[in-house]
Design a protein around this motif. Structure first.
Motif, PDB file in Angstrom:
ATOM      1  N   GLU A 158     -70.374 -14.492  22.331  1.00  0.00           N
ATOM      2  CA  GLU A 158     -69.956 -15.903  22.572  1.00  0.00           C
ATOM      3  C   GLU A 158     -68.542 -15.470  23.356  1.00  0.00           C
ATOM      4  N   PHE A 159     -67.917 -15.261  23.027  1.00  0.00           N
ATOM      5  CA  PHE A 159     -66.525 -14.924  23.607  1.00  0.00           C
ATOM      6  C   PHE A 159     -66.553 -13.889  23.678  1.00  0.00           C
ATOM      7  N   ALA A 160     -67.336 -12.826  24.869  1.00  0.00           N
ATOM      8  CA  ALA A 160     -67.457 -11.991  24.803  1.00  0.00           C
ATOM      9  C   ALA A 160     -66.465 -12.072  26.157  1.00  0.00           C
ATOM     10  N   TRP A 223     -59.525 -23.172   3.391  1.00  0.00           N
ATOM     11  CA  TRP A 223     -59.477 -22.243   3.836  1.00  0.00           C
ATOM     12  C   TRP A 223     -61.153 -21.607   4.140  1.00  0.00           C
ATOM     13  N   LYS A 224     -61.805 -22.209   3.448  1.00  0.00           N
ATOM     14  CA  LYS A 224     -63.683 -21.734   3.362  1.00  0.00           C
ATOM     15  C   LYS A 224     -64.235 -22.302   5.067  1.00  0.00           C
ATOM     16  N   HIS A 225     -63.490 -23.137   6.219  1.00  0.00           N
ATOM     17  CA  HIS A 225     -63.977 -23.689   7.668  1.00  0.00           C
ATOM     18  C   HIS A 225     -62.883 -22.923   8.477  1.00  0.00           C
ATOM     19  N   LEU A 226     -62.411 -22.084   8.259  1.00  0.00           N
ATOM     20  CA  LEU A 226     -61.485 -21.407   9.411  1.00  0.00           C
ATOM     21  C   LEU A 226     -62.594 -20.318   9.696  1.00  0.00           C
ATOM     22  N   LEU A 227     -63.787 -19.964   9.478  1.00  0.00           N
ATOM     23  CA  LEU A 227     -64.572 -19.214  10.644  1.00  0.00           C
ATOM     24  C   LEU A 227     -65.160 -20.492  11.687  1.00  0.00           C
ATOM     25  N   THR A 228     -65.860 -21.965  11.242  1.00  0.00           N
ATOM     26  CA  THR A 228     -66.521 -21.782  11.698  1.00  0.00           C
ATOM     27  C   THR A 228     -65.421 -23.106  12.423  1.00  0.00           C
ATOM     28  N   TYR A 229     -64.660 -23.758  12.352  1.00  0.00           N
ATOM     29  CA  TYR A 229     -63.292 -23.733  12.815  1.00  0.00           C
ATOM     30  C   TYR A 229     -63.010 -23.360  14.012  1.00  0.00           C
ATOM     31  N   LEU A 230     -63.085 -22.351  13.909  1.00  0.00           N
ATOM     32  CA  LEU A 230     -62.107 -21.104  14.819  1.00  0.00           C
ATOM     33  C   LEU A 230     -63.028 -21.237  15.753  1.00  0.00           C
ATOM     34  N   ASP A 231     -64.965 -21.146  15.570  1.00  0.00           N
ATOM     35  CA  ASP A 231     -65.553 -21.067  16.581  1.00  0.00           C
ATOM     36  C   ASP A 231     -65.778 -22.376  17.562  1.00  0.00           C
ATOM     37  N   ALA A 232     -65.570 -23.569  16.581  1.00  0.00           N
ATOM     38  CA  ALA A 232     -65.844 -24.927  17.781  1.00  0.00           C
ATOM     39  C   ALA A 232     -64.551 -24.476  18.414  1.00  0.00           C
ATOM     40  N   ILE A 233     -63.113 -24.052  18.423  1.00  0.00           N
ATOM     41  CA  ILE A 233     -62.455 -24.348  19.204  1.00  0.00           C
ATOM     42  C   ILE A 233     -62.497 -23.308  20.922  1.00  0.00           C
ATOM     43  N   LEU A 234     -63.340 -22.656  20.045  1.00  0.00           N
ATOM     44  CA  LEU A 234     -63.276 -20.905  21.028  1.00  0.00           C
ATOM     45  C   LEU A 234     -64.985 -21.766  22.013  1.00  0.00           C
ATOM     46  N   ARG A 235     -65.809 -22.679  21.109  1.00  0.00           N
ATOM     47  CA  ARG A 235     -66.632 -23.543  22.338  1.00  0.00           C
ATOM     48  C   ARG A 235     -66.705 -24.119  22.995  1.00  0.00           C
ATOM     49  N   VAL A 236     -65.419 -24.945  22.788  1.00  0.00           N
ATOM     50  CA  VAL A 236     -65.434 -25.966  23.815  1.00  0.00           C
ATOM     51  C   VAL A 236     -63.717 -25.379  24.096  1.00  0.00           C
TER      52      VAL A 236
END
Length: 552
Positions: A158-160, A223-236
């Motif tokens: 998604e982020f390439a 901490w367990k939500h780190l990657l899902t939250y980063l995903d959300a930031i990058l998607r926005v």
């Protein structure tokens, strides 16, 4: 440090083969320059003013002695005998031949290194504190979290092709040595009232044409939500970031345009679709990655304060070096040592092939075979026994790596500037050298004290001039190289951007300008004040009056 498994190695070797064929096709005229451009950028290859530049990834700045020796070999065989440490803790080669780059990448793959995602509109190298894992003020070791982010972000489909390049930094200590507030995303480890680990999340920081200090949009992310939250930031960002104008494409522009509050709301809305999904981190996954960052085989030692004090008294040069280049370690009897790559007459951050080989040897003998690069463009031996400091100091003196100036005015951050970069408006390296030569008196440097001087050759701000206590920016005035000065920047906790002093200066005036700025500080400081403290107390005007009064 993280060790590749068979899948990692296979992926890297496949990429080398792929780029070798792409390069062959370009050199044969089968690919146009425009077609080849995104392919080379995906492999860290820039076309600079005089030659290609290859940027090699060094995840969170950590290198093994084996990797150092390979970098030395590449510098000897494919470059002009040196490498450059960048402000993202990476290593750059400034003079490779284009046709040799596939061979260089193949050599790097033999020691688990590559140049993937060191350029292009993707998530770049995640950086952190150069003293990660050994600092006394550390809440957590940030390196496992950097590695988790690295594995998540590398080849993320998604982020390439983001609107623009993207940079993440992680801090695990009380002091912010990772400059998280001037990154696209900054992560600070925190604990809540229940003692649970989480991250305070900053978004929208960055330098360049529009410098902005980031905004904290989440005060406690478990901490367990780190990657899902980063995903959300990058998607926005991927959805709403501008693609029509590269100068307005960074996430900082989007956050400012929406306001941090609205941006945070959109992240929360996107996160609602991702939270507790497959990318949620588990204790088992964090443990898997953390096993690569366990403490080395430290000895049971006692601090050597009395013995070191005696050596200080007998050898003033050692005392100076120890006061500037050696910091306290979490383990009794150990210390972390910074090797200054800022001797006068050498481009800041440059290191020769012979020095790289020698540092590899020192790492094996003194530091469990590992070193770190700092974003200040120095190298760190993080696990040195205090009883060996004097011997190490003598060896470093022979290598030209013992200049006792870490954190002082001549330990400056400096981009390659117009000597190499095709984007630069002006040269950076000659300015750095002229200032180093003016301030070559160590007694005076020590009297001035802590001072960050950062130099950039253009508005892209690769030298981080906006957050230097003194910042210097190269500008073009009708085809002539001039330099704009700013004061009061800071990259640490509660980061600040420098204020422009006034009209720019010609190159030969710069040492005098810096000398006048320092003179105002020395005259106006109160006891125990550092430069930044004095500037914040007295403001810009006294410096401005002194500098420009003599020019009229």
């Amino acid at each position: 440090m993280y060790v590749y498994d068979q899948y990692d190695q296979h992926i890297i070797e496949d990429r080398v083969r792929q780029f070798r064929d792409q390069t062959r096709r370009y050199l044969a005229g089968e690919l146009s320059g425009e077609e080849f451009r995104p392919l080379r950028l995906q492999n860290g290859l820039y076309i600079q003013r005089y030659a290609p530049m290859l940027r090699v990834a060094v995840p969170y700045g950590l290198l093994s002695s084996r990797q150092l020796r390979k970098l030395a070999e590449i510098a000897r065989n494919y470059d002009k005998g040196y490498a450059h440490i960048s402000t993202r803790q990476n290593v750059q080669f400034n003079w490779p031949e284009l046709e040799d780059v596939p061979d260089i990448l193949a050599e790097l793959a033999t020691v688990q290194m590559h140049a993937i995602q060191t350029s292009g509109n993707c998530i770049r190298n995640t950086t952190t504190d150069q003293f990660a894992g050994v600092a006394r003020d550390e809440l957590i070791d940030p390196r496992p979290w950097c590695e988790i982010i690295r594995q998540w972000s590398t080849f993320h489909p998604e982020f390439a092709f983001l609107p623009r390049k993207f940079k993440i930094a992680v801090n695990g200590a009380v002091s912010d040595r990772a400059a998280i507030e001037v990154h696209d995303i900054g992560l600070e480890a925190v604990q809540n009232a229940a003692g649970e680990l989480g991250f305070r999340v900053s978004v929208g920081g960055g330098l360049g044409r529009t410098p902005i200090v980031g905004s904290f949009i989440n005060e406690f992310l478990p901490w367990k939500h780190l990657l899902t939250y980063l995903d959300a930031i990058l998607r926005v960002y991927n959805r709403y970031g501008r693609r029509d104008n590269k100068f307005k494409a960074r996430i900082k522009i989007l956050v400012k345009a929406l306001t941090p509050e609205v941006f945070a709301e959109r992240v929360e809305a996107e996160w609602a679709h991702l939270k507790d999904g497959p990318a949620t981190l588990t204790e088992a996954e964090v443990e898997r990655v953390s096993r690569f960052f366990i403490d080395p085989a430290y000895k049971a030692l006692e601090d050597q304060d009395a013995a070191l004090a005696a050596l200080d008294a007998e050898h003033p040069g050692f005392a100076r070096w120890r006061s500037r280049n050696v910091v306290a370690h979490k383990k009794p009897g150990y210390a972390a040592v910074t090797l200054s790559l800022k001797p006068t007459g050498v481009a800041p951050g440059d290191i020769t092939d012979k020095q790289l080989d020698a540092v590899a040897e020192l790492a094996d003998r003194y530091c469990f075979g590992e070193v770190r690069n700092s974003h200040e463009q120095n190298i760190i031996l993080a696990d040195v026994e205090q009883s060996q400091l004097f011997t190490l100091w003598n060896e470093l003196r022979e290598l030209g790596l013992a200049v006792p100036n870490v954190g002082l005015l001549t330990d400056m951050i400096c981009c390659p500037g117009g000597d190499f970069c095709s984007l630069a408006n002006a040269k950076s390296i000659p300015i750095a050298e002229s200032i180093q030569r003016r301030f070559d008196d160590l007694d005076y440097l020590f009297d001035i004290g802590e001072l960050d001087l950062n130099i950039s050759g253009c508005m892209n701000a690769c030298g981080h001039h906006h957050v230097g206590h003194i910042g210097i920016l190269g500008v073009d005035k009708k085809g002539a190289e001039f330099y704009q000065v700013s004061l009061g920047g800071s990259a640490g906790r509660n980061a600040s951007l420098g204020q422009i002093l006034g009209p720019s200066f010609a190159q030969d005036a710069m040492p005098d300008v810096i000398e006048k700025i320092i003179a105002v500080y020395v005259e106006r400081r109160s006891e125990d004040e550092q430069f930044l403290d004095t500037f914040r107390r007295i403001g810009l005007d006294p410096f401005k009056e002194r500098v420009y009064a003599a020019n009229h």
